[in-house]
Design an enzyme around this catalytic site. Structure first.
Site, PDB file in Angstrom:
ATOM      1  CG  ASN A   9      -1.747   1.206   1.383  1.00 52.36           C
ATOM      2  OD1 ASN A   9      -1.809   2.038   0.474  1.00 52.36           O
ATOM      3  ND2 ASN A   9      -2.414   1.339   2.519  1.00 52.36           N
ATOM      4  CE  LYS A  11      -0.104   3.162   4.801  1.00 51.80           C
ATOM      5  NZ  LYS A  11       0.006   3.221   6.253  1.00 51.80           N
ATOM      6  CG  HIS A  96      -5.667   1.818   5.434  1.00 45.81           C
ATOM      7  ND1 HIS A  96      -5.206   2.749   6.342  1.00 45.81           N
ATOM      8  CD2 HIS A  96      -4.643   0.956   5.220  1.00 45.81           C
ATOM      9  CE1 HIS A  96      -3.958   2.460   6.655  1.00 45.81           C
ATOM     10  NE2 HIS A  96      -3.584   1.370   6.003  1.00 45.81           N
ATOM     11  CD  GLU A  98      -2.808   5.428   6.801  1.00 44.17           C
ATOM     12  OE1 GLU A  98      -2.841   5.467   5.563  1.00 44.17           O
ATOM     13  OE2 GLU A  98      -1.879   4.887   7.443  1.00 44.17           O
ATOM     14  CD  GLU A 168      -3.233  -2.433   7.387  1.00 43.82           C
ATOM     15  OE1 GLU A 168      -2.228  -2.728   6.723  1.00 43.82           O
ATOM     16  OE2 GLU A 168      -3.769  -1.320   7.322  1.00 43.82           O
ATOM     17  N   GLY A 174       2.755   2.300  10.767  1.00 47.20           N
ATOM     18  CA  GLY A 174       3.698   3.408  10.622  1.00 47.20           C
ATOM     19  C   GLY A 174       4.442   3.758  11.901  1.00 47.20           C
ATOM     20  CB  SER A 214       5.602  -1.802  11.942  1.00 52.66           C
ATOM     21  OG  SER A 214       5.212  -0.468  12.200  1.00 52.66           O
TER      22      SER A 214
END
Ligand code: 13P
Length: 251
Positions: A9, A11, A96, A98, A168, A174, A214
């Site tokens: 991904n 992003k 996701h 985010e 996730e 991240g 990660s």
């Protein structure tokens, strides 16, 4: 069918030229095989070019990072599932964290996006995962169960079998803090058992469940050795060709 998958991904990273260079570098370093499906999820505007680049390479696929829930219309700035599919893209990431956090995407909306993706023959990669607060409060299983139920469990069995689930944990995205194998396996096993309760053993055993957060070239092997971890959804490490390929070779 349960598959081994490593999805990158990207992003909001890479210009078109940089993105195509990255794809070329990945292809150069990869063996052509479809034992492990390698999915590249670049920004929307790269999709057609990336799909064109990988279309004749065995084992490579392309995913969008999102799609709109409606078929078409006055939704300035948005991209429908049909448009995504028209680029030669076969997968789409939905839900996701985010998108959930920064764009306020809720369960009802995500269920609509899943339906729209499936109606256009896109394979949803449905993301879920708990926050650190949830885990500290020991409600992480409840959170993930609710996300599964709200986002996916209204699907008919025949549609559910097309979906890929990606666990996730928000606290691992991240941050450089990866879930331990114990935490990852524990949650993947829980997800599979919830799918078993809803759709039965055959479907649960055939569901592909990816880990994200990660995941990198150093820890992928250990994570992928977990019984219920079928691969990874990789952010930062997917932006470096050698790391992405190393992760794909970690089964
Ligand atoms: P990182 O691998 O950068 O933690 O991101 C994970 C992720 O969000 C993939 O969708």
């Amino acid at each position: 069918m349960r598959k081994k998958i490593v999805a990158g991904n990207w992003k909001m990273n890479k210009t078109l030229a940089e993105g195509l260079q990255l794809v070329d570098d990945i292809l150069k370093l990869s063996n052509e095989n479809d034992e492990v499906i390698k999915i590249i999820a670049p920004p929307f505007i790269h999709l057609a070019s990336v799909a064109e680049r990988v279309k004749s390479v065995k084992g490579f696929e392309v995913a969008a990072q999102d799609c709109h829930q409606m078929a078409k219309g006055a939704f300035t700035g948005e991209v429908s599932a049909e448009m995504v599919a028209s680029t030669g893209t076969r997968y789409v990431i939905i839900g996701h964290s985010e998108r959930r956090t920064y764009f306020g995407e809720n369960s009802k909306l995500l269920a609509q996006k899943v339906a729209s993706a499936l109606a256009n023959n896109l394979i949803p990669i449905f993301c879920l995962g708990e926050s650190m607060e949830d885990r500290n409060a020991n409600v992480h299983l409840e959170t993930v169960k609710q996300q599964l139920k709200d986002g996916l469990f209204s699907l008919l069995p025949a549609d559910f079998t097309k979906v890929i689930v990606a666990y996730e944990p928000v606290w691992a995205i991240g941050t450089g803090v990866t879930a331990t194998t114990h935490q990852a396996q524990g949650m993947h096993n829980f997800i599979r058992s919830e799918i078993n309760k809803k759709y039965g053993k055959v479907i649960s055993e055939n569901t592909t469940i990816l880990y994200g957060g990660s995941c990198n070239a150093e820890n992928a092997k250990e994570l992928f050795s977990c019984l219920d971890v079928d691969g990874g959804l990789v952010g930062g490490a997917s932006l470096k060709a050698s790391d992405f390929v190393a992760i794909a070779n970690s089964f």
